[in-house]
Design an enzyme around this catalytic site. Structure first.
Site, PDB file in Angstrom:
ATOM      1  N   HIS A 386       0.915  -1.047   0.012  1.00 41.62           N
ATOM      2  CA  HIS A 386      -0.210  -0.060   0.000  1.00 41.62           C
ATOM      3  C   HIS A 386       0.880   1.164   0.104  1.00 41.62           C
ATOM      4  CE1 HIS A 386      -3.775   2.060  -0.032  1.00 41.62           C
ATOM      5  NE2 HIS A 386      -4.321   1.429   0.976  1.00 41.62           N
ATOM      6  N   ASP A 390      -2.089   2.627  -4.264  1.00 44.11           N
ATOM      7  CA  ASP A 390      -3.375   2.844  -4.008  1.00 44.11           C
ATOM      8  C   ASP A 390      -4.438   1.852  -4.060  1.00 44.11           C
ATOM      9  OD1 ASP A 390      -2.007   5.413  -3.368  1.00 44.11           O
ATOM     10  OD2 ASP A 390      -2.897   6.340  -5.053  1.00 44.11           O
TER      11      ASP A 390
END
Length: 415
Positions: A386, A390
């Site tokens: 992450h 995204d």
């Protein structure tokens, strides 16, 4: 005289271990004959004879650690195995040894015991460390469970020996099981280099990345129908069977083109966006999980993918994958479905930023245009870092992959 050296390891491999010598000192060999095998934390590397000649001295023994390009044996090119320095004929290890007998010493008539060559021959495939431990402990290595490659007994096994099970007692699988003595039994087996490295990388991935997993499900009926319709023609034309993995590889490649962040890797504080598509396919082998890499999958046909997967899978089972076949991937696919896994969260393969998990195909009731239909469904899981990807990109990537698998025609039409 020439040197036999360990292969030059890549920067990611620090050292290796001699797991087996296929020759003995004084043995004559031909060019490209297999001399030794060296296990690293990635693959087992073969060392072959550089020319016709004789292995005059073995410098590194089984279980010894070797560094990149380190001397492991001495070799005399063009030589042939013959008489010893004293003029006595060389011993042929394939001939039966003479029985133990006493003879008179030349200088005083005292009896001298002749070495029992048969005992040596029985243990010639064992390392000096194992033979020494056997002599000191009185435990016969042939009765010890070996944890080395191919069941070979190591010095660690001799330090804490586990005796082999009674071969006359079989489990349901046909393998020997421990004889029941009314006591609980256990077996201690050292990790192989590969298993240790896999453990380190998995632990590192969970501790050093912001890993997150997103899920979706795909209707496999269109793909299964296509495979049923064309599999015979495909195999007849290309010489390989049509499987599901080739379409997933091609669909993943197309999705990676649209979402470059998923085809990236992390190098320090830099994100490297790759303009090529090298997809690793996780394969289970006797040595553990390995991930050989398909290079430039955007340039491969489905037949090319199927043939390469079959080739790499065979090498993985034989322990013959090269380092160049297991390094440099930009994305990974792992298919736990072949073992019956319904759903899982695959762990990242650093420095890659994402990994796709495929799972078992099961019939499930699904709502289709207001009606309930039974369809063959598969759960897909995309684990990603992450920090670099995204959630929106990850979800869109997985949805794109789902759409391409559910309608393979889209790949053909470049839609």
């Amino acid at each position: 005289m020439a040197d036999i050296k360990a292969p030059v390891f890549p920067e990611s491999v620090a050292d290796g271990t001699i797991v087996e010598w296929h020759v003995t000192e004084g043995q004559q060999v031909n060019r490209d004959d297999l001399l030794a095998e060296i296990e690293t934390d990635k693959v087992v590397l073969e060392v072959v004879a550089p020319d016709n000649g004789v292995v005059t001295k073995i410098v590194k023994q089984v279980d010894d650690t070797v560094l990149s390009d380190e001397l492991i044996a001495e070799f005399e090119a063009g030589a042939s195995a013959g008489a010893s320095d004293s003029g006595a004929p060389a011993v042929d290890p394939d001939q039966p040894a003479a029985p133990v007998q006493a003879k008179q010493a030349a200088d005083g008539g005292e009896p001298v015991q002749v070495t029992d060559k048969k005992d040596e021959a029985d243990h010639k495939d064992q390392s000096p460390a194992v033979r020494k431990a056997a002599k000191e402990s009185g435990v016969d290595p042939k009765e010890v469970e070996g944890s080395g490659r191919g069941g070979r007994v190591t010095k660690t096994d001799m330090a804490n020996p586990t005796l082999k099970a009674d071969s006359s007692i079989k489990s349901d699988s046909g393998r020997p099981v421990a004889e029941s003595t009314g006591e609980r039994t256990e077996k201690r087996v050292p990790m192989t280099r590969l298993r240790k490295r896999v453990a380190e990388r998995l632990l590192s991935a969970t501790q050093e990345t912001a890993m997150l997993t997103t899920f979706n499900e795909v209707n496999m009926k269109p793909l299964m129908d296509m495979r049923t319709k064309y599999k015979d023609q495909f195999e007849k034309r290309h010489g390989v069977r049509l499987g599901f993995m080739s379409l997933f590889v091609k669909a993943a490649t197309e999705a990676l083109k649209r979402y470059p962040a998923v085809n990236a890797s992390l190098d320090g504080d830099d994100i490297v966006y790759h303009g090529f598509y090298d997809i690793g396919v996780a394969v289970s082998s006797d040595r553990g999980l390995v991930v050989p890499v398909l290079r430039d999958t955007d340039r491969m046909s489905m037949a090319d993918v199927e043939a390469k997967i079959r080739e790499l899978g065979g090498k993985a089972q034989e322990g013959k994958l090269g380092l160049d076949e297991m390094t440099g991937g930009t994305f990974t696919i792992s298919n736990g479905g072949v073992f019956g896994s319904l759903m899982s969260t695959p762990i990242l393969n650093p420095p890659q930023t994402a990994i796709l998990g495929m799972h078992a195909i099961n019939d499930r009731p699904m709502a289709v245009n207001g009606e309930v239909k039974i369809l063959p469904m598969m759960y897909l899981a995309l684990s990603y870092d992450h920090r670099m990807i995204d959630g929106k990109e990850a979800v869109q990537f997985l949805v794109t992959l789902k759409d391409l698998v559910e309608d393979p025609t889209m790949l053909l039409l470049d839609l």
